[in-house]
Motif scaffolding. Structure first.
Motif, PDB file in Angstrom:
ATOM      1  N   GLY A 150       0.841  -1.188   0.000  1.00 45.70           N
ATOM      2  CA  GLY A 150       0.000   0.000   0.000  1.00 45.70           C
ATOM      3  C   GLY A 150       0.876   1.238   0.000  1.00 45.70           C
ATOM      4  N   LEU A 151       0.410   2.287  -0.649  1.00 42.85           N
ATOM      5  CA  LEU A 151       1.117   3.562  -0.667  1.00 42.85           C
ATOM      6  C   LEU A 151       0.096   4.655  -0.410  1.00 42.85           C
ATOM      7  N   ALA A 152       0.282   5.366   0.696  1.00 48.09           N
ATOM      8  CA  ALA A 152      -0.670   6.409   1.077  1.00 48.09           C
ATOM      9  C   ALA A 152       0.007   7.329   2.080  1.00 48.09           C
ATOM     10  N   PHE A 153      -0.735   8.302   2.540  1.00 45.16           N
ATOM     11  CA  PHE A 153      -0.229   9.204   3.567  1.00 45.16           C
ATOM     12  C   PHE A 153      -0.499   8.614   4.946  1.00 45.16           C
ATOM     13  N   ALA A 154       0.362   8.933   5.898  1.00 47.12           N
ATOM     14  CA  ALA A 154       0.224   8.406   7.261  1.00 47.12           C
ATOM     15  C   ALA A 154      -1.122   8.763   7.884  1.00 47.12           C
ATOM     16  N   CYS A 155      -1.685   9.901   7.512  1.00 48.80           N
ATOM     17  CA  CYS A 155      -2.968  10.326   8.081  1.00 48.80           C
ATOM     18  C   CYS A 155      -4.128   9.424   7.664  1.00 48.80           C
ATOM     19  N   GLN A 156      -3.909   8.511   6.735  1.00 49.71           N
ATOM     20  CA  GLN A 156      -4.960   7.607   6.281  1.00 49.71           C
ATOM     21  C   GLN A 156      -5.027   6.327   7.117  1.00 49.71           C
ATOM     22  N   GLU A 157      -4.192   6.236   8.133  1.00 50.56           N
ATOM     23  CA  GLU A 157      -4.202   5.058   9.004  1.00 50.56           C
ATOM     24  C   GLU A 157      -5.392   5.097   9.953  1.00 50.56           C
ATOM     25  N   THR A 158      -5.922   3.910  10.256  1.00 47.63           N
ATOM     26  CA  THR A 158      -6.970   3.750  11.264  1.00 47.63           C
ATOM     27  C   THR A 158      -6.575   2.597  12.174  1.00 47.63           C
ATOM     28  N   ALA A 159      -7.236   2.488  13.311  1.00 48.60           N
ATOM     29  CA  ALA A 159      -6.866   1.470  14.302  1.00 48.60           C
ATOM     30  C   ALA A 159      -7.063   0.052  13.772  1.00 48.60           C
ATOM     31  N   ALA A 160      -8.215  -0.243  13.205  1.00 52.35           N
ATOM     32  CA  ALA A 160      -8.486  -1.600  12.721  1.00 52.35           C
ATOM     33  C   ALA A 160      -9.569  -1.556  11.652  1.00 52.35           C
ATOM     34  N   ILE A 161      -9.361  -2.381  10.631  1.00 46.46           N
ATOM     35  CA  ILE A 161     -10.326  -2.508   9.548  1.00 46.46           C
ATOM     36  C   ILE A 161     -10.938  -3.896   9.634  1.00 46.46           C
ATOM     37  N   PRO A 162     -12.261  -3.989   9.670  1.00 45.55           N
ATOM     38  CA  PRO A 162     -12.878  -5.312   9.686  1.00 45.55           C
ATOM     39  C   PRO A 162     -12.636  -6.023   8.362  1.00 45.55           C
ATOM     40  N   ALA A 163     -12.024  -7.206   8.428  1.00 54.60           N
ATOM     41  CA  ALA A 163     -11.693  -7.960   7.214  1.00 54.60           C
ATOM     42  C   ALA A 163     -12.924  -8.663   6.667  1.00 54.60           C
ATOM     43  N   GLU A 164     -12.965  -8.735   5.346  1.00 52.28           N
ATOM     44  CA  GLU A 164     -14.014  -9.477   4.660  1.00 52.28           C
ATOM     45  C   GLU A 164     -13.350 -10.611   3.887  1.00 52.28           C
ATOM     46  N   PRO A 165     -14.093 -11.693   3.591  1.00 51.38           N
ATOM     47  CA  PRO A 165     -13.482 -12.869   2.957  1.00 51.38           C
ATOM     48  C   PRO A 165     -12.748 -12.587   1.650  1.00 51.38           C
ATOM     49  N   HIS A 166     -13.206 -11.620   0.867  1.00 51.10           N
ATOM     50  CA  HIS A 166     -12.587 -11.336  -0.431  1.00 51.10           C
ATOM     51  C   HIS A 166     -11.367 -10.426  -0.334  1.00 51.10           C
ATOM     52  N   ASP A 167     -11.095  -9.866   0.840  1.00 53.29           N
ATOM     53  CA  ASP A 167      -9.993  -8.911   0.989  1.00 53.29           C
ATOM     54  C   ASP A 167      -8.641  -9.588   0.812  1.00 53.29           C
ATOM     55  N   PRO A 169      -4.740  -9.281   1.520  1.00 54.73           N
ATOM     56  CA  PRO A 169      -3.871  -8.515   2.416  1.00 54.73           C
ATOM     57  C   PRO A 169      -2.676  -7.917   1.675  1.00 54.73           C
ATOM     58  N   LEU A 170      -2.164  -6.850   2.260  1.00 54.22           N
ATOM     59  CA  LEU A 170      -0.944  -6.223   1.759  1.00 54.22           C
ATOM     60  C   LEU A 170       0.267  -6.905   2.369  1.00 54.22           C
ATOM     61  N   ASP A 171       1.398  -6.863   1.670  1.00 55.67           N
ATOM     62  CA  ASP A 171       2.662  -7.366   2.209  1.00 55.67           C
ATOM     63  C   ASP A 171       3.381  -6.301   3.017  1.00 55.67           C
ATOM     64  N   GLY A 172       3.005  -5.049   2.804  1.00 52.85           N
ATOM     65  CA  GLY A 172       3.613  -3.946   3.532  1.00 52.85           C
ATOM     66  C   GLY A 172       2.874  -2.666   3.234  1.00 52.85           C
ATOM     67  N   MET A 173       3.140  -1.671   4.049  1.00 50.38           N
ATOM     68  CA  MET A 173       2.508  -0.362   3.895  1.00 50.38           C
ATOM     69  C   MET A 173       3.591   0.701   3.890  1.00 50.38           C
ATOM     70  N   ILE A 174       3.501   1.625   2.933  1.00 51.12           N
ATOM     71  CA  ILE A 174       4.499   2.678   2.779  1.00 51.12           C
ATOM     72  C   ILE A 174       3.808   4.029   2.910  1.00 51.12           C
ATOM     73  N   THR A 175       4.365   4.881   3.758  1.00 53.05           N
ATOM     74  CA  THR A 175       3.904   6.261   3.895  1.00 53.05           C
ATOM     75  C   THR A 175       5.135   7.155   3.976  1.00 53.05           C
ATOM     76  N   GLU A 176       4.902   8.448   4.148  1.00 51.08           N
ATOM     77  CA  GLU A 176       6.018   9.373   4.335  1.00 51.08           C
ATOM     78  C   GLU A 176       6.768   9.107   5.633  1.00 51.08           C
ATOM     79  N   ALA A 177       6.141   8.379   6.570  1.00 49.38           N
ATOM     80  CA  ALA A 177       6.776   8.067   7.856  1.00 49.38           C
ATOM     81  C   ALA A 177       7.711   6.865   7.776  1.00 49.38           C
ATOM     82  N   GLY A 178       7.584   6.048   6.723  1.00 49.42           N
ATOM     83  CA  GLY A 178       8.444   4.878   6.592  1.00 49.42           C
ATOM     84  C   GLY A 178       7.705   3.691   6.025  1.00 49.42           C
ATOM     85  N   PHE A 179       8.226   2.498   6.319  1.00 53.15           N
ATOM     86  CA  PHE A 179       7.696   1.251   5.782  1.00 53.15           C
ATOM     87  C   PHE A 179       7.328   0.324   6.925  1.00 53.15           C
ATOM     88  N   LEU A 180       6.184  -0.284   6.818  1.00 52.29           N
ATOM     89  CA  LEU A 180       5.717  -1.266   7.786  1.00 52.29           C
ATOM     90  C   LEU A 180       5.532  -2.584   7.045  1.00 52.29           C
TER      91      LEU A 180
END
Length: 192
Positions: A150-167, A169-180
């Motif tokens: 994923g590539l987005a701004f850090a302000c787009q983070e939320t505590a938890a997203i309810p997963a759905e069966p078709h979702d 997953p990402l292997d990592g998340m990249i923002t201006e703050a770094g890589f997770l």
């Protein structure tokens, strides 16, 4: 969640978004590692999304092939066309998203840089509601090993997203703050 995150993104302002896009591009290149001869699919920025053009320049300089997605039709996976540095982009489809020329070669990416509206720290994302990337990742991952970041701004983070069966997953998340990293990749992590 989507509307709140997008409102935070809009509130950043143009100058802050531009600076954050540059920083995120450097983190993305580090997270991807050696990209020589790999095909990395980006997305062309739409509205006030994070700008991927700085990352495209870094990837090309590092020897990667860069591609952009094309919406083929509703409920279908995306296809990807090569995007060379001097290729003009033209708005295409119902959303008028900039894409490579129709005669650009189709490619299968090794890595996908995925747009999103909201993300959490366990690899879940909410896109824009049409499911294109979930369908595409499911298909690609059934055929070969493909990494998705994923590539987005850090302000787009939320505590938890309810997963759905078709979702997918990402292997990592990249923002201006770094890589997770959400799987065995080695790179800098976002601060907690």
């Amino acid at each position: 969640m989507r509307s709140e995150a997008l409102a935070r993104r809009t509130a950043m302002g143009d100058a802050t978004r531009a600076s954050a896009s540059e920083a995120a591009s450097r983190h993305a290149l580090a997270a991807l590692g050696d990209v020589r001869a790999r095909t990395v699919a980006l997305f062309a920025p739409f509205r006030d999304e994070i700008d991927t053009f700085p990352l495209a320049s870094l990837l090309r300089a590092a020897g990667a092939n860069v591609a952009l997605p094309v919406i083929v039709g509703r409920d279908q996976p995306l296809l990807f066309r090569l995007w060379r540095a001097d290729d003009p982009l033209a708005p295409e489809g119902a959303y008028a998203i900039p894409t490579s020329a129709p005669d650009a070669p189709e490619v299968i990416p090794d890595d996908l840089i995925v747009p999103l509206a909201v993300f959490d720290r366990v690899g879940a994302r909410i896109g824009y509601g049409a499911g294109y990337y979930d369908r595409t990742l499911s298909l690609l991952r059934s055929r070969k090993q493909v990494r998705a970041f994923g590539l987005a701004f850090a302000c787009q983070e939320t505590a938890a997203i309810p997963a759905e069966p078709h979702d997918e997953p990402l292997d990592g998340m990249i923002t201006e703050a770094g890589f997770l990293s959400f799987g065995g990749l080695h790179a800098h992590s976002l601060p907690r």
